[in-house]
Design a protein around this motif. Structure first.
Motif, PDB file in Angstrom:
ATOM      1  N   THR A 102      34.001 -11.457  -2.213  1.00  0.00           N
ATOM      2  CA  THR A 102      33.397 -10.854  -3.458  1.00  0.00           C
ATOM      3  C   THR A 102      33.367 -11.674  -4.598  1.00  0.00           C
ATOM      4  N   TYR A 197      33.900  -1.254   1.654  1.00  0.00           N
ATOM      5  CA  TYR A 197      35.058  -2.494   2.032  1.00  0.00           C
ATOM      6  C   TYR A 197      35.970  -2.105   3.066  1.00  0.00           C
ATOM      7  N   ALA A 227      29.968  -7.934   0.538  1.00  0.00           N
ATOM      8  CA  ALA A 227      29.020  -6.856  -0.051  1.00  0.00           C
ATOM      9  C   ALA A 227      27.810  -7.231   0.769  1.00  0.00           C
ATOM     10  N   VAL A 247      27.865  -6.729  -7.515  1.00  0.00           N
ATOM     11  CA  VAL A 247      26.947  -7.346  -6.495  1.00  0.00           C
ATOM     12  C   VAL A 247      25.478  -7.036  -6.548  1.00  0.00           C
TER      13      VAL A 247
END
Length: 329
Positions: A102, A197, A227, A247
């Motif tokens: 990420t 996650y 993501a 994201v």
């Protein structure tokens, strides 16, 4: 005594006293390592290891003290090499960053690009892993710095500083029944299939804790470390995705005509803090300090160096004193 002996002892301790693995890691022979360790023990007048035959069984009490001193010595040797590199090549070198997917995908591109513009002779090497692996890469000198949300502050051997806060958002298709809900609740999310996650990544521990405190059991149908994977399966209708808010920024999937929408859920799971980690006592080259400043406007070279210098008196692990930068965040 010499540095070879120190490295042999240190590596043997790191490899769970397995001399075969130690020899492989150091590209030498097992008998040579055994001999060097015995010679060091003889010179010191103490046993560093308890043996059973030719095998090392455990570290002795004086051996623990010896290892602490060796840690300092090897760290300073590493610093000497970095100082040499710093003054030999003021604006060049390799900058190794350990981070999670990420951070590498969404937080680092602009700072890395800005760093390369300022230091065109610096090459950047990205190492990706889970937060525990990120911490280990910094501790093992594989990386100059580490970036992650989970776990970094739990290592006493690391000096960590907060970079920025972020919150989770819930992703869903436009036709999902909750797409127009005014304010999502934990009960609503617990009733839906969720995509999130892996437990060791990106604030997942806060999500689990929030449900547990309410006595709810979320139905997590898929876990991922990426993501973009969560977005893909959300788009296919597998469930509601829980991801970091960074994201969704500038992603056409959430723009006009996009397939997905998102809802804030920071009120449910709280705020998370992304942190940067340095090995305690490490020497930082100028472009490393500049990169840290590019990551967060809350940090500057003086604050970073102050944190490193004071690390000997206050740790950054559990129960540690906060730095000025922690308080500012």
């Amino acid at each position: 005594m010499n540095l070879h002996q120190f490295r042999f002892v240190w590596e043997a301790a790191r490899r769970n006293l397995n001399l075969t693995e130690t020899a492989k890691a150091l590209h030498t022979s097992q008998p040579g390592i055994s001999k060097a360790i015995l010679e060091l023990e003889e010179e010191l007048g103490v046993d560093i290891f308890v043996r059973h035959g030719k095998r090392l069984k455990r570290i002795t009490e004086p051996g623990e003290k010896v290892l602490q001193s060796i840690d300092v010595i090897l760290r300073e040797v590493s610093n000497l090499k970095r100082i040499g590199a710093e003054y030999a090549l003021q604006d060049a070198g390799t900058f190794s960053i350990a981070t999670t997917h990420t951070q590498a995908r969404y937080a680092l591109p602009e700072p890395v690009a800005a760093l390369r513009k300022r230091f065109p002779k610096v090459s950047v090497s990205l190492h990706q892993g889970n937060p525990e692996q990120v911490a280990r890469m910094v501790l093992d000198d594989v990386a100059d710095v580490g970036l992650a949300t989970e776990s970094l502050a739990n290592y006493d051997e690391l000096v960590t500083l907060p970079l920025y806060e972020w919150q989770h958002v819930a992703l869903m298709r436009h036709d999902h029944p909750l797409a127009e809900a005014p304010r999502l609740t934990l009960e609503q999310l617990a009733a839906e299939p969720l995509i999130s996650y892996h437990p060791s990544f990106a604030g997942r521990s806060r999500i689990d804790k929030a449900f547990a405190q309410r006595g709810l059991t979320p139905h997590v149908v898929l876990e991922a470390i990426d993501a973009d994977i969560i977005k893909t399966y959300t788009r296919l209708g597998l469930g509601i995705g829980l991801v970091a808010d960074m994201v969704v920024k500038d992603d056409p999937l959430f723009g006009p005509g996009g397939e997905l929408t998102w809802r804030p859920v920071g009120h449910l799971f709280g705020s998370n803090v992304a942190r940067i980690a340095f090995k305690r006592g490490s020497y930082l080259r100028q472009f490393v300090l500049t990169f840290t400043e590019l990551l967060s406007e809350r940090l500057n070279k003086q604050l970073i160096l102050q944190a490193l210098q004071s690390a000997g008196n206050s740790t950054t692990g559990p129960g540690a004193q906060t730095t000025d930068s922690d308080q500012a965040l």
